[in-house]
Design a protein around this motif. Sequence first.
Motif, PDB file in Angstrom:
ATOM      1  N   GLY A  62       0.808  -1.210   0.000  1.00 45.58           N
ATOM      2  CA  GLY A  62       0.000   0.000   0.000  1.00 45.58           C
ATOM      3  C   GLY A  62       0.840   1.258   0.000  1.00 45.58           C
ATOM      4  N   HIS A  63       1.920   1.240   0.770  1.00 45.71           N
ATOM      5  CA  HIS A  63       2.808   2.401   0.827  1.00 45.71           C
ATOM      6  C   HIS A  63       3.391   2.722  -0.548  1.00 45.71           C
ATOM      7  N   PHE A  64       3.953   1.691  -1.183  1.00 48.24           N
ATOM      8  CA  PHE A  64       4.578   1.931  -2.488  1.00 48.24           C
ATOM      9  C   PHE A  64       3.542   2.232  -3.569  1.00 48.24           C
ATOM     10  N   GLY A  65       2.357   1.637  -3.456  1.00 53.23           N
ATOM     11  CA  GLY A  65       1.298   1.939  -4.417  1.00 53.23           C
ATOM     12  C   GLY A  65       0.841   3.383  -4.325  1.00 53.23           C
ATOM     13  N   VAL A  66       0.578   3.837  -3.114  1.00 49.68           N
ATOM     14  CA  VAL A  66       0.142   5.220  -2.932  1.00 49.68           C
ATOM     15  C   VAL A  66       1.271   6.185  -3.279  1.00 49.68           C
ATOM     16  N   ARG A  67       2.481   5.826  -2.941  1.00 46.79           N
ATOM     17  CA  ARG A  67       3.624   6.686  -3.284  1.00 46.79           C
ATOM     18  C   ARG A  67       3.746   6.856  -4.797  1.00 46.79           C
ATOM     19  N   ALA A  68       3.548   5.787  -5.546  1.00 47.38           N
ATOM     20  CA  ALA A  68       3.602   5.874  -7.005  1.00 47.38           C
ATOM     21  C   ALA A  68       2.460   6.727  -7.541  1.00 47.38           C
ATOM     22  N   VAL A  69       1.298   6.598  -6.945  1.00 44.84           N
ATOM     23  CA  VAL A  69       0.148   7.390  -7.390  1.00 44.84           C
ATOM     24  C   VAL A  69       0.377   8.875  -7.112  1.00 44.84           C
ATOM     25  N   VAL A  70       0.871   9.198  -5.935  1.00 45.43           N
ATOM     26  CA  VAL A  70       1.095  10.593  -5.557  1.00 45.43           C
ATOM     27  C   VAL A  70       2.199  11.226  -6.400  1.00 45.43           C
ATOM     28  N   ALA A  71       3.143  10.438  -6.856  1.00 43.42           N
ATOM     29  CA  ALA A  71       4.224  10.965  -7.689  1.00 43.42           C
ATOM     30  C   ALA A  71       3.737  11.325  -9.092  1.00 43.42           C
ATOM     31  N   GLY A  72       2.569  10.868  -9.456  1.00 45.31           N
ATOM     32  CA  GLY A  72       2.010  11.138 -10.783  1.00 45.31           C
ATOM     33  C   GLY A  72       1.192  12.413 -10.809  1.00 45.31           C
ATOM     34  N   GLU A  73       0.163  12.386 -11.613  1.00 39.48           N
ATOM     35  CA  GLU A  73      -0.721  13.538 -11.786  1.00 39.48           C
ATOM     36  C   GLU A  73      -1.428  13.895 -10.483  1.00 39.48           C
ATOM     37  N   PRO A  74      -1.269  15.137  -9.975  1.00 39.75           N
ATOM     38  CA  PRO A  74      -1.874  15.513  -8.690  1.00 39.75           C
ATOM     39  C   PRO A  74      -3.393  15.371  -8.668  1.00 39.75           C
ATOM     40  N   GLY A  75      -4.051  15.633  -9.770  1.00 36.38           N
ATOM     41  CA  GLY A  75      -5.506  15.554  -9.802  1.00 36.38           C
ATOM     42  C   GLY A  75      -6.049  14.147  -9.646  1.00 36.38           C
ATOM     43  N   LEU A  76      -5.195  13.144  -9.854  1.00 38.70           N
ATOM     44  CA  LEU A  76      -5.635  11.750  -9.750  1.00 38.70           C
ATOM     45  C   LEU A  76      -5.211  11.080  -8.443  1.00 38.70           C
ATOM     46  N   SER A  77      -4.622  11.843  -7.529  1.00 38.02           N
ATOM     47  CA  SER A  77      -4.068  11.251  -6.306  1.00 38.02           C
ATOM     48  C   SER A  77      -5.109  10.540  -5.459  1.00 38.02           C
ATOM     49  N   ILE A  78      -6.216  11.188  -5.188  1.00 34.66           N
ATOM     50  CA  ILE A  78      -7.232  10.573  -4.325  1.00 34.66           C
ATOM     51  C   ILE A  78      -7.848   9.352  -5.000  1.00 34.66           C
ATOM     52  N   ALA A  79      -8.183   9.496  -6.278  1.00 32.98           N
ATOM     53  CA  ALA A  79      -8.768   8.363  -6.999  1.00 32.98           C
ATOM     54  C   ALA A  79      -7.772   7.210  -7.089  1.00 32.98           C
ATOM     55  N   GLY A  80      -6.518   7.521  -7.358  1.00 34.44           N
ATOM     56  CA  GLY A  80      -5.483   6.493  -7.443  1.00 34.44           C
ATOM     57  C   GLY A  80      -5.249   5.807  -6.111  1.00 34.44           C
ATOM     58  N   ALA A  81      -5.249   6.585  -5.032  1.00 37.66           N
ATOM     59  CA  ALA A  81      -5.079   5.990  -3.705  1.00 37.66           C
ATOM     60  C   ALA A  81      -6.247   5.059  -3.383  1.00 37.66           C
ATOM     61  N   PHE A  82      -7.457   5.434  -3.808  1.00 42.83           N
ATOM     62  CA  PHE A  82      -8.616   4.573  -3.604  1.00 42.83           C
ATOM     63  C   PHE A  82      -8.460   3.269  -4.378  1.00 42.83           C
ATOM     64  N   VAL A  83      -7.969   3.354  -5.605  1.00 47.10           N
ATOM     65  CA  VAL A  83      -7.765   2.148  -6.415  1.00 47.10           C
ATOM     66  C   VAL A  83      -6.735   1.234  -5.753  1.00 47.10           C
ATOM     67  N   VAL A  84      -5.659   1.824  -5.226  1.00 46.17           N
ATOM     68  CA  VAL A  84      -4.641   1.029  -4.531  1.00 46.17           C
ATOM     69  C   VAL A  84      -5.261   0.347  -3.313  1.00 46.17           C
ATOM     70  N   TYR A  85      -6.004   1.096  -2.529  1.00 47.94           N
ATOM     71  CA  TYR A  85      -6.633   0.536  -1.331  1.00 47.94           C
ATOM     72  C   TYR A  85      -7.634  -0.565  -1.687  1.00 47.94           C
ATOM     73  N   PHE A  86      -8.431  -0.327  -2.704  1.00 46.96           N
ATOM     74  CA  PHE A  86      -9.403  -1.325  -3.143  1.00 46.96           C
ATOM     75  C   PHE A  86      -8.683  -2.594  -3.621  1.00 46.96           C
ATOM     76  N   GLY A  87      -7.594  -2.425  -4.344  1.00 44.84           N
ATOM     77  CA  GLY A  87      -6.792  -3.577  -4.773  1.00 44.84           C
ATOM     78  C   GLY A  87      -6.208  -4.336  -3.597  1.00 44.84           C
TER      79      GLY A  87
END
Length: 147
Positions: A62-87
């Motif tokens: 989860g840490h590395f997944g969210v870290r990768a998401v946050v390093a990307g497009e800022p507008g997709l951070s929350i949605a990406g973190a949700f996808v990581v958590y759901f996965g």
Amino acid sequence: MRTIQSRSGARSPVRSMLLTSLVLSAASVPVIALVAWLWRGQTGALSALVGALVVVGFFVVGHFGVRAVVAGEPGLSIAGAFVVYFGQLITLVAVFLVLRRAGWLDGRAFAAAAILQTLVWQVGQVVGFRRGRHEIYPDVTLPSGRS
């Protein structure tokens, strides 16, 4: 993957949080297994070891997944973190379904170890955050010209 930094180049406390949690986990997993061995015997120790390691794996992924998401497009951070958590949750349910059929698994020791390891990980996150370096005024330029 780029390092999480502010505009002035200061590192975020995220790395400190991960390292502190991993150090505490490395110390706690054997202790949890030993206590489970004393409490529930050899089967309990193995079940507790598996439970604690499942929790550590869950949080590290989860840490590395969210870290990768946050390093990307800022507008997709929350949605990406949700996808990581759901996965993570889907994977965790799959692990539970597989382990449910294991005849050697002591459910009480597994659950107790998972709960204890979750608490240890969270303490590591808090301690790591408190010890991490935090940038208070990122946009201030000092009289010397440095940020």
